[in-house]
Write a protein that holds these residues in place. Structure first.
Motif, PDB file in Angstrom:
ATOM      1  N   LEU A   8      41.122  -7.554 -75.389  1.00  0.00           N
ATOM      2  CA  LEU A   8      39.776  -7.206 -75.841  1.00  0.00           C
ATOM      3  C   LEU A   8      38.767  -7.841 -74.893  1.00  0.00           C
ATOM      4  O   LEU A   8      38.898  -9.019 -74.556  1.00  0.00           O
ATOM      5  CB  LEU A   8      39.533  -7.708 -77.264  1.00  0.00           C
ATOM      6  CG  LEU A   8      40.476  -7.206 -78.352  1.00  0.00           C
ATOM      7  CD1 LEU A   8      40.087  -7.809 -79.699  1.00  0.00           C
ATOM      8  CD2 LEU A   8      40.458  -5.683 -78.427  1.00  0.00           C
ATOM      9  N   ALA A   9      37.785  -7.093 -74.474  1.00  0.00           N
ATOM     10  CA  ALA A   9      36.711  -7.606 -73.620  1.00  0.00           C
ATOM     11  C   ALA A   9      35.488  -7.884 -74.475  1.00  0.00           C
ATOM     12  O   ALA A   9      35.216  -7.169 -75.439  1.00  0.00           O
ATOM     13  CB  ALA A   9      36.359  -6.586 -72.535  1.00  0.00           C
ATOM     14  N   ASN A  10      34.735  -8.935 -74.106  1.00  0.00           N
ATOM     15  CA  ASN A  10      33.573  -9.283 -74.923  1.00  0.00           C
ATOM     16  C   ASN A  10      32.322  -8.509 -74.537  1.00  0.00           C
ATOM     17  O   ASN A  10      31.259  -8.706 -75.129  1.00  0.00           O
ATOM     18  CB  ASN A  10      33.317 -10.790 -74.892  1.00  0.00           C
ATOM     19  CG  ASN A  10      32.756 -11.279 -73.573  1.00  0.00           C
ATOM     20  OD1 ASN A  10      32.714 -10.552 -72.583  1.00  0.00           O
ATOM     21  ND2 ASN A  10      32.315 -12.529 -73.548  1.00  0.00           N
ATOM     22  N   SER A  11      32.431  -7.624 -73.543  1.00  0.00           N
ATOM     23  CA  SER A  11      31.295  -6.785 -73.156  1.00  0.00           C
ATOM     24  C   SER A  11      31.793  -5.677 -72.233  1.00  0.00           C
ATOM     25  O   SER A  11      32.914  -5.737 -71.704  1.00  0.00           O
ATOM     26  CB  SER A  11      30.222  -7.616 -72.426  1.00  0.00           C
ATOM     27  OG  SER A  11      30.734  -8.095 -71.186  1.00  0.00           O
ATOM     28  N   LYS A  12      30.977  -4.675 -72.004  1.00  0.00           N
ATOM     29  CA  LYS A  12      31.310  -3.631 -71.038  1.00  0.00           C
ATOM     30  C   LYS A  12      31.354  -4.219 -69.631  1.00  0.00           C
ATOM     31  O   LYS A  12      32.134  -3.761 -68.789  1.00  0.00           O
ATOM     32  CB  LYS A  12      30.282  -2.501 -71.124  1.00  0.00           C
ATOM     33  CG  LYS A  12      30.304  -1.752 -72.445  1.00  0.00           C
ATOM     34  CD  LYS A  12      29.205  -0.702 -72.506  1.00  0.00           C
ATOM     35  CE  LYS A  12      29.185   0.000 -73.868  1.00  0.00           C
ATOM     36  NZ  LYS A  12      28.051   0.961 -73.982  1.00  0.00           N
ATOM     37  N   ASN A  13      30.519  -5.215 -69.402  1.00  0.00           N
ATOM     38  CA  ASN A  13      30.502  -5.903 -68.117  1.00  0.00           C
ATOM     39  C   ASN A  13      31.860  -6.533 -67.825  1.00  0.00           C
ATOM     40  O   ASN A  13      32.429  -6.374 -66.740  1.00  0.00           O
ATOM     41  CB  ASN A  13      29.408  -6.978 -68.158  1.00  0.00           C
ATOM     42  CG  ASN A  13      29.176  -7.642 -66.817  1.00  0.00           C
ATOM     43  OD1 ASN A  13      29.324  -7.031 -65.770  1.00  0.00           O
ATOM     44  ND2 ASN A  13      28.820  -8.908 -66.852  1.00  0.00           N
ATOM     45  N   VAL A  14      32.419  -7.233 -68.804  1.00  0.00           N
ATOM     46  CA  VAL A  14      33.726  -7.876 -68.641  1.00  0.00           C
ATOM     47  C   VAL A  14      34.839  -6.837 -68.633  1.00  0.00           C
ATOM     48  O   VAL A  14      35.828  -6.984 -67.911  1.00  0.00           O
ATOM     49  CB  VAL A  14      33.934  -8.928 -69.748  1.00  0.00           C
ATOM     50  CG1 VAL A  14      35.378  -9.397 -69.806  1.00  0.00           C
ATOM     51  CG2 VAL A  14      33.012 -10.119 -69.513  1.00  0.00           C
ATOM     52  N   SER A  42      41.133  -2.270 -71.596  1.00  0.00           N
ATOM     53  CA  SER A  42      40.748  -3.170 -72.686  1.00  0.00           C
ATOM     54  C   SER A  42      39.739  -2.465 -73.574  1.00  0.00           C
ATOM     55  O   SER A  42      39.142  -1.458 -73.181  1.00  0.00           O
ATOM     56  CB  SER A  42      40.144  -4.467 -72.136  1.00  0.00           C
ATOM     57  OG  SER A  42      38.988  -4.193 -71.351  1.00  0.00           O
ATOM     58  N   ARG A  43      39.587  -2.967 -74.756  1.00  0.00           N
ATOM     59  CA  ARG A  43      38.587  -2.454 -75.690  1.00  0.00           C
ATOM     60  C   ARG A  43      37.485  -3.496 -75.835  1.00  0.00           C
ATOM     61  O   ARG A  43      37.752  -4.708 -75.787  1.00  0.00           O
ATOM     62  CB  ARG A  43      39.209  -2.164 -77.054  1.00  0.00           C
ATOM     63  CG  ARG A  43      40.145  -0.970 -77.054  1.00  0.00           C
ATOM     64  CD  ARG A  43      40.880  -0.833 -78.370  1.00  0.00           C
ATOM     65  NE  ARG A  43      39.955  -0.704 -79.503  1.00  0.00           N
ATOM     66  CZ  ARG A  43      39.400   0.447 -79.891  1.00  0.00           C
ATOM     67  NH1 ARG A  43      39.664   1.554 -79.237  1.00  0.00           N
ATOM     68  NH2 ARG A  43      38.606   0.484 -80.937  1.00  0.00           N
ATOM     69  N   VAL A  44      36.250  -3.047 -76.001  1.00  0.00           N
ATOM     70  CA  VAL A  44      35.117  -3.960 -76.132  1.00  0.00           C
ATOM     71  C   VAL A  44      34.905  -4.322 -77.597  1.00  0.00           C
ATOM     72  O   VAL A  44      34.779  -3.439 -78.455  1.00  0.00           O
ATOM     73  CB  VAL A  44      33.825  -3.340 -75.564  1.00  0.00           C
ATOM     74  CG1 VAL A  44      32.626  -4.251 -75.833  1.00  0.00           C
ATOM     75  CG2 VAL A  44      33.973  -3.095 -74.066  1.00  0.00           C
ATOM     76  N   VAL A  45      34.908  -5.618 -77.874  1.00  0.00           N
ATOM     77  CA  VAL A  45      34.496  -6.137 -79.178  1.00  0.00           C
ATOM     78  C   VAL A  45      33.492  -7.244 -78.895  1.00  0.00           C
ATOM     79  O   VAL A  45      33.840  -8.290 -78.330  1.00  0.00           O
ATOM     80  CB  VAL A  45      35.694  -6.697 -79.985  1.00  0.00           C
ATOM     81  CG1 VAL A  45      35.196  -7.359 -81.268  1.00  0.00           C
ATOM     82  CG2 VAL A  45      36.680  -5.586 -80.318  1.00  0.00           C
TER      83      VAL A  45
END
Length: 358
Positions: A152-158, A170-173
Motif C-alpha cells: 500500500l502506498a501512502n500517496s499517488k506520489n509514493v 500498489s494501492r493508495v491508502v
C-alpha cells in the motif's frame, strides 16, 4: 485476528509514528521494534504491547539503518494471521513472515530519488563510503520488497516511486489524522512550522523569509540534526522561536491558536502537517510539489506555492486573519476526509483481500 506490526524504531513522534499508533490501537496489534524512546513517545503507547528487539547504534545514520535491518533479519515470530510492515529497514524480516502487507511511506529516499542530493553535500571521504553502502544496501532492499505479498502506498506520489524503483504495483491508502483530537481556538499573531529538522524539510527557506518579516512571528516545533545550524541562521531575530520536541497535546494547543502553518518539504511523500493544520481549522501554506498537492486545496484550505523565499513572503503578506478564518470550515471538512476511521476501514479491507488470496 492476530496482527503483528513491525516498525524500524521509535526515536521521535512524527507522522509515521502516529500512523503506527493508530494501527496498533485499532487492530490490537503486537508491535515489534528495535527501540522506543519512551520520553518522546505518545503516552498512549504505554498501554500497548510493544516488544523491543534491541538496538545499539541509535544515532549513526547508515550504521543504524544497517543494524535495524540486521536485527529484523534475525527475528522469527509465529502465531499471527497477518504481518504489517511500516518503514523500510524492518522489511528484512518479510521473507519469513507471511501473509504480509507493507504500508509504504516511501522507498528509502537516500537510495533513490534523493541519492544525488545527499551525495553532493558529503565530504570527499564520505562520498565513496556512501556510494558503496547504497550499492550493497540497495540490492538487499529490492530483494526484501520482492518478498512482500501486498503493498500500500501512502500517496499517488509514493505509488509512482514504488513503480519506478521496484517495478511493483500498489494501492493508495492515505494516512489518517485523528480529526476529533484537534480544535480551533483562535487566530493569534503567529505562524507555525512543524517537522523534523532535516535539510530536506527546507526550514532554512522559511527562516530566511521570516528574517525579512520582523513583524511576523514564527514558531518552529521539532528537533533533528539541523537544529543547531537553523538556530544559528535565525539569530538574532527575535520573531523566530524554536520549541524543540513537543508532545501531541502541546502541539495541538499551538495548532489551535496559530494563524496558519507553513510546510515546505522537498517532494514530500505525503505529509501529515497539512492535515493536522486543517483539522485545527487553519490554512496551510505548502510547497506546490509532492504529497502536498494531494491534501491542500489551493485557495480553499491553504495555498500551494513555489518553495521560494519571495513567494512565501508574498503569501504571508496577503494572509490576513479574516482570510484565514474564512477558510476554517473548508479546512475542517477537508481533514475529515482523511479521518482515522476511514483509514482503518481501508486497512481492514486490504487485509481481508490479502487473506482471501493466500
Amino acid at each position: 485476528m492476530r496482527v503483528a506490526l513491525f516498525f524500524d524504531l521509535f526515536a521521535g513522534a512524527g507522522g509515521a509514528q502516529r500512523v503506527a499508533l493508530a494501527l496498533a490501537k485499532s487492530l490490537s496489534a503486537d508491535v515489534y521494534t528495535t527501540f522506543i524512546d519512551w520520553n518522546r513517545a505518545d503516552r498512549e503507547w504505554r498501554g500497548l504491547n510493544v516488544n523491543q528487539i534491541g538496538l545499539a547504534l541509535r544515532d549513526s545514520n547508515l550504521l543504524t539503518h544497517s543494524e535495524v535491518a540486521y536485527r529484523f533479519s534475525k527475528l522469527r515470530i509465529e502465531g499471527y494471521d497477518v504481518y504489517l510492515f511500516l518503514r523500510n529497514h524492518c522489511l528484512s524480516a518479510a521473507s519469513r513472515h507471511h501473509p504480509n502487507l507493507w504500508i509504504c511511506n516511501s522507498p528509502t529516499r537516500l537510495l533513490y530519488d534523493l541519492h544525488e542530493v545527499v551525495y553532493k553535500r558529503l565530504s570527499s571521504w564520505q562520498k565513496p563510503v556512501f556510494k558503496a553502502w547504497c550499492l550493497a544496501y540497495g540490492g538487499f532492499d529490492r530483494k526484501w520488497v520482492n518478498s512482500l505479498d501486498r503493498i500500500l502506498a501512502n500517496s499517488k506520489n509514493v505509488q509512482a516511486r514504488i513503480r519506478e524503483y521496484y517495478g511493483r504495483d500498489s494501492r493508495v491508502v492515505y494516512p489518517p489524522v485523528e480529526a476529533g483530537k484537534y480544535r480551533c481556538e483562535a487566530y493569534d499573531d503567529f505562524y507555525l512550522a512543524v517537522g523534523r529538522l532535516w535539510r530536506e524539510k527546507r526550514f532554512d527557506l522559511i527562516i530566511e523569509a521570516f528574517k525579512e518579516m520582523a513583524d511576523k512571528q514564527l514558531i518552529i516545533v521539532g528537533d533533528g540534526p539541523e537544529r543547531k545550524s537553523l538556530e544559528k541562521l535565525a539569530k538574532p531575530h527575535r520573531n523566530i522561536r524554536f520549541t524543540g520536541h513537543m508532545d501531541l497535546a502541546q502541539l495541538i494547543e499551538l495548532y489551535s491558536r496559530c494563524l496558519a502553518t507553513i510546510y515546505m518539504p522537498t517532494n514530500e511523500d505525503f505529509g501529515l502537517v497539512p492535515l493536522e493544520s486543517m483539522a485545527s481549522g487553519k490554512p496551510c501554506i505548502a510547497a506546490d510539489e509532492g504529497g502536498c498537492r494531494e491534501t491542500v486545496v489551493h485557495n480553499s484550505t491553504g495555498f500551494l506555492i513555489k518553495p521560494d523565499k519571495g513567494e512565501l513572503k508574498k503569501c504571508v503578506a496577503t494572509l490576513t486573519p479574516e482570510l484565514a478564518k474564512s477558510m476554517r470550515d473548508n479546512c475542517i471538512n477537508r481533514a475529515r476526509e482523511f479521518d482515522v476511521q476511514i483509514f482503518i476501514a481501508h486497512i481492514r479491507r486490504e487485509i481481508s483481500h490479502l487473506l482471501e488470496t493466500q
